[in-house]
Write an enzyme that holds these catalytic residues in place. Structure first.
Site, mmCIF file in Angstrom:
data_model
loop_
_atom_site.group_PDB
_atom_site.id
_atom_site.type_symbol
_atom_site.label_atom_id
_atom_site.label_comp_id
_atom_site.label_asym_id
_atom_site.label_seq_id
_atom_site.Cartn_x
_atom_site.Cartn_y
_atom_site.Cartn_z
ATOM 1 C CG ASP A 194 90.198 48.747 61.952
ATOM 2 O OD1 ASP A 194 89.460 48.433 61.014
ATOM 3 O OD2 ASP A 194 89.842 48.650 63.146
ATOM 4 C CG HIS A 195 89.323 52.807 66.727
ATOM 5 N ND1 HIS A 195 88.387 52.970 65.743
ATOM 6 C CD2 HIS A 195 88.621 52.576 67.860
ATOM 7 C CE1 HIS A 195 87.172 52.838 66.259
ATOM 8 N NE2 HIS A 195 87.282 52.597 67.549
ATOM 9 C CG HIS A 253 86.064 48.848 63.450
ATOM 10 N ND1 HIS A 253 87.270 49.482 63.273
ATOM 11 C CD2 HIS A 253 85.140 49.839 63.573
ATOM 12 C CE1 HIS A 253 87.072 50.790 63.281
ATOM 13 N NE2 HIS A 253 85.796 51.037 63.456
HETATM 14 C C1 BG6 Z 1 83.856 54.030 64.412
HETATM 15 C C2 BG6 Z 1 82.519 54.062 63.720
HETATM 16 O O1 BG6 Z 1 84.873 53.647 63.510
HETATM 17 O O2 BG6 Z 1 83.825 53.117 65.496
HETATM 18 C C3 BG6 Z 1 81.408 54.424 64.720
HETATM 19 O O3 BG6 Z 1 82.534 55.015 62.668
HETATM 20 C C4 BG6 Z 1 81.471 53.494 65.938
HETATM 21 O O4 BG6 Z 1 80.129 54.352 64.089
HETATM 22 C C5 BG6 Z 1 82.877 53.457 66.513
HETATM 23 O O5 BG6 Z 1 80.549 53.981 66.907
HETATM 24 C C6 BG6 Z 1 83.017 52.447 67.644
HETATM 25 O O6 BG6 Z 1 84.296 52.588 68.208
HETATM 26 P P1 BG6 Z 1 84.656 52.439 69.754
HETATM 27 O O7 BG6 Z 1 85.830 53.314 69.925
HETATM 28 O O8 BG6 Z 1 83.448 52.820 70.547
HETATM 29 O O9 BG6 Z 1 85.047 51.044 69.956
#
Ligand code: BG6
Length: 341
Positions: free
Chosen positions: A47-48, A110
């Protein structure tokens, strides 16, 4: 397939991208399929958001200082917001997005992971087991989602995006109130919001403090800010918003802030992007920032009432903050980004 092709040996590790399943049943069967060939210790559900510097800094902010942790509870905090609006639309991802929606794409993944770090008890160490145990305990005490406290929205024009069915009721925005029902947080609402085509692209956690018991200042507005604001969009900031005396002969108050800015405080050259950090940890075999089978299943479990009986998606204009009911959801509190978007 990984098993039958011989790629699931005892020394293998597998990284699995979110979303992990689409509901409790599919998450359970996916876990069963994975566990048929891999031990849980080999599985890295990514989960980034958990690799973002400012999300990990929540742990440092809370547990490396004596200043904040004593007030991090229902005695002092009246609400928490995790607000991740995005200005972008679905941008050609109709096939994925229409089957997924904002709740599955952002919240069950997230936003709940960030909530875990905000709400957890101090772990005995930052090793994978104690850290994930404490996060898991937060998920265990989440009350099942009450659909009366959920607003689903769909931006005007979504049904005309290429690949989206004209009858789609998929939400492109969702806002909800979540309850963490334990000794620390009982009665403190956690407001979560995320969506596409909204007024700003921000990633913000806000903790709002109780108002002082006595309003002795004539100019003290009822909505005077008294918040800790963690902006976790890289490079990230933390601000404390408070009232101060304005210079002059009278005791007039003005809203002001104290800020920590990552970009100005440390060498940004050393900062890692979320996926960089997490893939490095996976190579090192460190599961601390990865999600565990039981935690994932639990967040799907408390999501069941919403997934089975979603309220209809209300329309909203592109570039707005969503349907007007989004503002009613937080009453008597206001979304922090209403004033600071
Ligand atoms: C992703 C979603 O996991 O996270 C996207 O699928 C979203 O819809 C994105 O835009 C947001 O991530 P970040 O890297 O911009 O924080």
């Amino acid at each position: 397939m990984l098993g039958s092709s011989g790629l699931a040996s005892a020394s293998s590790r597998v990284i699995i991208e979110k979303p992990f399943g689409t509901d409790l049943k599919s998450a359970r069967s996916l876990n069963a399929a994975v566990h048929a060939v891999f031990d849980e210790s080999q599985v890295f559900r990514i989960d980034h958001f958990l690799g973002k510097e400012s999300v990990d800094n929540i742990l440092a902010f809370r547990f490396a200082n004596g200043l904040f942790e004593p007030i991090w509870n229902r005695e002092h905090i009246s609400y928490v917001q995790i607000d991740v609006p995005e200005t972008l639309t679905i941008e050609g991802r109709a096939a994925f997005y229409d089957a997924t929606g904002a709740y599955r794409d952002m919240v069950v993944t997230h936003l709940f992971q960030v909530l875990g770090f905000l709400a957890m008890e101090p772990p005995v160490s930052l090793a994978a087991k104690p850290l994930r145990d404490e996060k898991g305990k937060v998920f265990d005490v989440l009350r099942p989602i009450d659909v009366r406290h959920v607003v689903r929205g769909q931006y005007a024009g979504y049904k005309s995006e290429p690949g989206v069915p004209k009858s789609s009721d998929t939400e492109t925005m969702v806002a909800l109130r979540v309850e963490v029902d334990n000794w620390r947080w009982h009665g403190v609402p956690f407001f979560l919001r995320s969506g596409k085509a909204l007024a700003a692209s921000r990633q913000v956690v806000t903790l709002g403090f109780h108002r002082p018991p006595l309003q002795m200042f004539r100019t003290h507005r009822r909505d005077a800010p008294n918040e800790i604001v963690i902006d976790f969009a890289d490079p990230g900031t933390i601000s404390i918003e408070f009232m101060a005396k304005e210079p002059g002969p009278e005791m007039i108050l003005g809203a002001t802030e104290m800020s920590f800015r990552y970009g100005e405080s440390f060498a940004q050259a050393n900062a890692l992007e979320g996926y960089e950090r997490l893939i490095l940890l996976a190579m090192l075999g460190d599961q601390s920032l990865f999600t565990r089978a039981d935690g994932i299943e639990r967040v799907w479990e408390i999501s069941e009432p919403l997934l089975t009986s979603p309220p209809p998606a209300e329309p909203y204009e592109k570039g707005s903050w969503g349907p007007t009911s989004v503002d009613k959801l937080t009453a008597p509190y206001r979304w922090h980004l209403r004033n600071h978007g």
